[in-house]
Design a protein around this motif. Sequence first.
Motif, PDB file in Angstrom:
ATOM      1  N   GLU A   1       1.051   8.724   7.486  1.00 37.38           N
ATOM      2  CA  GLU A   1       0.062   8.000   8.292  1.00 37.38           C
ATOM      3  C   GLU A   1       0.306   6.497   8.229  1.00 37.38           C
ATOM      4  OE1 GLU A   1      -3.928   8.996   7.070  1.00 37.38           O
ATOM      5  OE2 GLU A   1      -4.720   7.168   7.969  1.00 37.38           O
ATOM      6  N   PHE A   2       0.570   5.991   7.027  1.00 37.42           N
ATOM      7  CA  PHE A   2       0.829   4.552   6.869  1.00 37.42           C
ATOM      8  C   PHE A   2       2.059   4.133   7.674  1.00 37.42           C
ATOM      9  CE2 PHE A   2      -1.327   3.643   2.489  1.00 37.42           C
ATOM     10  CZ  PHE A   2      -2.505   4.110   3.000  1.00 37.42           C
TER      11      PHE A   2
ATOM     12  N   PRO B   1      -8.679   7.188  -1.365  1.00 38.01           N
ATOM     13  CA  PRO B   1      -8.854   7.656   0.012  1.00 38.01           C
ATOM     14  C   PRO B   1     -10.174   8.410   0.229  1.00 38.01           C
ATOM     15  CG  PRO B   1      -7.102   8.880  -1.087  1.00 38.01           C
ATOM     16  CD  PRO B   1      -7.473   7.758  -1.993  1.00 38.01           C
TER      17      PRO B   1
ATOM     18  N   PRO C   1       0.812  -1.219   0.000  1.00 40.16           N
ATOM     19  CA  PRO C   1       0.000   0.000   0.000  1.00 40.16           C
ATOM     20  C   PRO C   1       0.850   1.275   0.000  1.00 40.16           C
ATOM     21  CG  PRO C   1      -0.869  -1.563   1.570  1.00 40.16           C
ATOM     22  CD  PRO C   1       0.418  -2.123   1.088  1.00 40.16           C
TER      23      PRO C   1
ATOM     24  N   ARG D   1      -1.010  10.418   2.544  1.00 40.60           N
ATOM     25  CA  ARG D   1      -1.306   9.280   3.394  1.00 40.60           C
ATOM     26  C   ARG D   1      -0.034   8.581   3.866  1.00 40.60           C
ATOM     27  NH1 ARG D   1      -6.381   8.092   5.359  1.00 40.60           N
ATOM     28  NH2 ARG D   1      -7.799   9.385   4.172  1.00 40.60           N
TER      29      ARG D   1
ATOM     30  N   SER E   1       1.648   1.823  -3.438  1.00 38.26           N
ATOM     31  CA  SER E   1       0.460   2.312  -4.150  1.00 38.26           C
ATOM     32  C   SER E   1       0.226   3.794  -3.899  1.00 38.26           C
ATOM     33  CB  SER E   1      -0.789   1.550  -3.710  1.00 38.26           C
ATOM     34  OG  SER E   1      -0.622   0.193  -3.921  1.00 38.26           O
ATOM     35  N   SER E   2       0.505   4.250  -2.684  1.00 35.43           N
ATOM     36  CA  SER E   2       0.291   5.665  -2.381  1.00 35.43           C
ATOM     37  C   SER E   2       1.109   6.537  -3.321  1.00 35.43           C
ATOM     38  CB  SER E   2       0.701   5.981  -0.948  1.00 35.43           C
ATOM     39  OG  SER E   2      -0.076   5.271  -0.059  1.00 35.43           O
TER      40      SER E   2
ATOM     41  N   SER F   1      -1.743   9.439  -3.607  1.00 29.34           N
ATOM     42  CA  SER F   1      -2.263   9.825  -2.287  1.00 29.34           C
ATOM     43  C   SER F   1      -1.075   9.994  -1.344  1.00 29.34           C
ATOM     44  CB  SER F   1      -3.260   8.805  -1.761  1.00 29.34           C
ATOM     45  OG  SER F   1      -2.864   7.514  -2.074  1.00 29.34           O
TER      46      SER F   1
ATOM     47  N   CYS G   1      -6.066   5.358   9.354  1.00 28.62           N
ATOM     48  CA  CYS G   1      -5.519   4.062   9.766  1.00 28.62           C
ATOM     49  C   CYS G   1      -5.830   3.771  11.227  1.00 28.62           C
ATOM     50  CB  CYS G   1      -4.015   4.049   9.593  1.00 28.62           C
ATOM     51  SG  CYS G   1      -3.484   3.919   7.908  1.00 28.62           S
TER      52      CYS G   1
ATOM     53  N   TYR H   1      -0.565   6.123  -6.935  1.00 28.66           N
ATOM     54  CA  TYR H   1      -1.863   6.758  -7.163  1.00 28.66           C
ATOM     55  C   TYR H   1      -1.922   8.171  -6.628  1.00 28.66           C
ATOM     56  CZ  TYR H   1      -3.022   2.001  -8.299  1.00 28.66           C
ATOM     57  OH  TYR H   1      -3.023   0.764  -8.856  1.00 28.66           O
TER      58      TYR H   1
ATOM     59  N   ALA I   1      -4.905   4.009  -0.036  1.00 23.88           N
ATOM     60  CA  ALA I   1      -3.869   4.504  -0.931  1.00 23.88           C
ATOM     61  C   ALA I   1      -4.449   4.874  -2.283  1.00 23.88           C
ATOM     62  CB  ALA I   1      -2.780   3.442  -1.101  1.00 23.88           C
TER      63      ALA I   1
ATOM     64  N   LEU J   1      -5.541  -0.701   3.589  1.00 18.89           N
ATOM     65  CA  LEU J   1      -4.523   0.280   3.205  1.00 18.89           C
ATOM     66  C   LEU J   1      -4.526   0.514   1.693  1.00 18.89           C
ATOM     67  CD1 LEU J   1      -1.492  -0.498   5.538  1.00 18.89           C
ATOM     68  CD2 LEU J   1      -3.428   0.999   5.891  1.00 18.89           C
ATOM     69  N   GLN J   2      -4.790  -0.559   0.925  1.00 20.28           N
ATOM     70  CA  GLN J   2      -4.835  -0.358  -0.530  1.00 20.28           C
ATOM     71  C   GLN J   2      -5.977   0.594  -0.900  1.00 20.28           C
ATOM     72  OE1 GLN J   2      -2.658  -0.866  -2.614  1.00 20.28           O
ATOM     73  NE2 GLN J   2      -1.581  -2.814  -2.306  1.00 20.28           N
TER      74      GLN J   2
ATOM     75  N   PHE K   1       1.331   4.068  11.334  1.00 24.65           N
ATOM     76  CA  PHE K   1       0.459   2.931  11.635  1.00 24.65           C
ATOM     77  C   PHE K   1       1.282   1.637  11.718  1.00 24.65           C
ATOM     78  CE2 PHE K   1      -2.375  -0.431   9.786  1.00 24.65           C
ATOM     79  CZ  PHE K   1      -3.279  -0.485  10.828  1.00 24.65           C
TER      80      PHE K   1
END
Lengths: 978, 173
Positions: free
Chosen positions: A588-589, B40, A573, A585, A576-577, A582, B9, A580, B37, B33-34, A592
Amino acid sequence: MAGRAHVDDSVIERRLRPIYEWLDTGNNKKAVQEADKVLRKQSTLHCARVLKGLALLRMSRREECENLISAVIKEGPTDEATLQALTICFREMHQPDQICKVYEMAVKTEPSNEELLSHLFMAYVRVGDYKNQQHTAMKLYKLKPKNPYYFWAVMSHVMQAHKSGDPKGKEVSLLLAERMVNNFIKDGKIEAEAEVMTFLHILETQGKYGEALGVLDGPLAEKVVHQPQNFLALKRGSYHSKLSQWEAASSVYKNLILEEPDNWQHYVEYIRTMMKLRETDRGREDPLVAAAAFLSDMKQKAESEKTKNRGPFLGLLQLALVLHQQGMSERISELCGDLVEILHLYIQGYGDKMCCYGDIVNFLPLVPKDQISLFLKQIKELVQLNEEGTPVNVEAVYRNLCWLQLRRALGEQETLTPLQHMEFSDSLVKLYKQTLHLSSHMADTDIRPGDAYLILATHSYLKAVSKCDGATTDINPKHLILKVAAILEHGIEISKANFQLKLLLIKVYNILGATDASQTVYEKCDLKHIQLDTLGHVLALQALDSANYATAADIFSSTLKFFMANYKDTSDPLISSYKYGSLTRIPEFVEFRERLNNSLHFATVTAEQMLMELTSDISSHSHMVETLQQMDIDPATDKTNWEELRNNWDLRVMNTWEPLSRCLQESDIKASTVADISMLKLRNVTLRLVGAASRLGHSKVSNDQASANKENSACVNGEATSSADATLLADLTARLEEEFEDCTRHRNCKSPQLPLQGPDPSRIYLYTSGSYIPLLVRHARVLQRIHKCSHEPAGVESWSSEIIKETREEIEEMIRSHMQHLDTLQTITPKIMPGVNPPALTQLHHLAQTLGIIAILLGCCFTILKPIKASVSKRNKKRKEPVIMPEVIPQFSSYITSLTAHLQKLDKATSDKYKSIKSTTEENIQKGYSSVDISSTLTSHIEGKAVCEKVEQSFVKSLDRLSYSIGSKLKYISSLKL
Amino acid sequence: MTTLRPFRCEDMFHFNNVNLDPLTETYGLSFYLQYLAHWPEYFQVAESPSGVIMGYIMGKAEGHGDNWHGHVTALTVAPEYRRLGLAKQLMAILEDISEKKRCYFVDLFVRVSNLVAITMYKKLGYIVYRTVLQYYSGDPDEDAYDMRKALSRDVHQKSVVPLTHPVRPEDIE
């Protein structure tokens, strides 16, 4: 491209396809065969070799895999398929850093390959190497000037700032990121929403709210098109607040309330900003008057328009609450009017909804003490009852429950005697039964409206038990708790979807120490993934402490599996951020992922799982050494990040309607976390101690081999490591003693009584109150001493007999006292306290584990002493003199002999206890528990019987397990006779 | 009486009172999470005044050409917050974002046995577009309704002409 010589790509692809297919279906053996087939045609083909390696890896033939892929890597592959296959291999080997290396090499060969560079970037993302991320992103941007690449570099700067501990470094990274975006803006190159969002994030992180407002007012804001309606307004409001521009902020929130009258956050922020405005700007009209007028308008509007919105009804109460909290209660009635009337109105409107209590719970402190009884009377009158006093329909059930919940929360039941609690609970169970028919039409997936009667009743029953203290003969706590369990079982059978009943029943079974029964309910909850952390308090360590090792092992194993996969699961993910856009985020990931990685539950389960494996079944020293080798224990360092440990338990999940002051407080959670961390420290040091001890036993062996061959320089090395290991053991022994000293405040004192929905009392209270750790320390000292004697020039002669004597006395005392605990164990434990798991079983479990570790330490002594004895006998035989053993040897032998004798007694006592409990249980089952009074208005005697049976069978199982564990300790220790 | 806001999250640390409901699946971390990502803005949560998570919606936008649509992956509301119109509010956000993304329609799958949900979706303007056979695995497998609602871009409502025959899961795009 040595690996792909002359064969057409499509041919290669066709040949490889079956390998992928076998891998996908999990048939690794076939995959290897298929790969071999391809390699016979094309022996150098990179991808086939790597895929073969992957299949081998999945067959646990890691070394062969490593050999195969390292050979391929040396040839510098650059084709996509091979590199992807390598990526998968390294991911599965948990070596993401190797993926970076592979792509670094590939990029060196083909520096202008966009795809390879982008894979390299992602490889850096996986390991969080922000600096290299940024360089690679800029290379990509120079190669292909696409906006995303540029912003990958920007975000890499931001992440460097997040990671940096040095404020100066942080500032510089953020400034760089900001400048990069500003340059882009100047050139008019900003295209996407994600880019604007990233810019706002950078400004926010730097506290540049003025500039951020500028962005909202400028053309860039038009790029934000995919967000929810209120997104920009909420940003604006928060920026004004941060800048203390209270007037502007409150006007944003006021508009938001008008637009979204049911969105609660707007009310909270509106009232907060109006309060601030009052503090700072006293010149004009009182903002509080304006706020009250506006909120009252909203309420009236909602009333007249008859909307479903509940927010407007509570705005004034929120204002009153804030006034109350800020010491301005005297203005409440002037500004907000009659609060009790507002509450009454609200309950009149929404009391027939299940959520009514939750909506107003925050405002209950606003009800004046002298108005409570009148208020409750009014609420009671809203309930439509039939002539028997039973609610007439579902709505009336909810209203009735709301009244009951308010009664409890407002303190009306604080003074009830245990007997009154009992009677009250009985009446609730009766109400449950009488209203059950109202929900007969409901689907299985819905919870029954009356379920809350049972929850309220359970709370009161348990209160009766904890209050009665054996003083009332009218209450038999044991029977009562069994009755409660039967009632809850009944409720769950009817309302299969109600998890509140399930969690409560698990608690009840845990209180009885019947974790095998708990597990049957636990399974119905179907906990998965992150719930294994957040709900780890429901059942995990309780199973361990009640010697239900099979259940503990199951739960531990799935829990650890979840945590181990965390890094892998969160890497994709993250990638992916970037892909894509984002980007905001990403921090935050990362946070987490770290929070999970630093979970206290994770650390605890890791340690307990290893200790359980080392102490429950092992019955020989060689088996122990083998097991220990499989474990990742580093005696020299503890990798736990103590500062960052987090308790992720979700302790608010269970319903409670207690007065606010009796609910679980943050301070309770904090104290219990601190205690659990102390426990973890003890356990981690114990594990390291075991690791160090076994090294000592071993270094002696290698030392012997070394001295057999005097030419071998390893002799010197052997001495060196051995002395380092000895120092380590001494350090760890001292450390264990220190940690134990630090626990004085948990020792021999009663654990705090936490509310029912809270965590179980920390395990440390019981553990440190026994002599478990002092005994471990003593045995570690014995080992230290034996090791020292065997190495010093004076040799084994310097032995002092005192230490064994003291150790012997202490362990005998411990075994004796635990035999008494064994006696107090009955089929159903008589001492029951809600919130406290039965101590006798847990103490026996601690004894078994302590004996397990002692066996290991003695096993290490044995490994050192055995060759000494052998060499002395050999020497004496040659000289044909009578054998004179150094004093330590007969003493150790006699200790083992006497310990064995005591363990035999303990073993027999445990196994007798097991047999007696087993036969009593069988007898009870046969007699149908006729002597136990466990039926209720709701549950039949048969249902009660089923519960008794479950609980007793769980006990039988635990004792069986304990008896087996103690038996294996006996076997282990008796095998250590010299 | 709800705070509607983007899902974070950290919400996963206390969404148990929603996810412990047997009909709500708890997925592995990477699943949530995907979505966070990739989409959102489509992942929104409803929170009560006391900070309890009441429910949430997860969705995505996908498809090509006139099949470009918003999809509801999960919509769930905790038992005590049902029948308060919360699902409607969450759906409204998803539809609004789908409009902004210029989608032609919004679709979702629902168990044919879940009458409560089906009735609610119908009230919100969704129609049963087709039946997907044995979409939900279990004992026994269960069929799903693929429900749709056209958005303003689909002027002629072409996306919501129901199919006459059921389809198999492997046939859906």
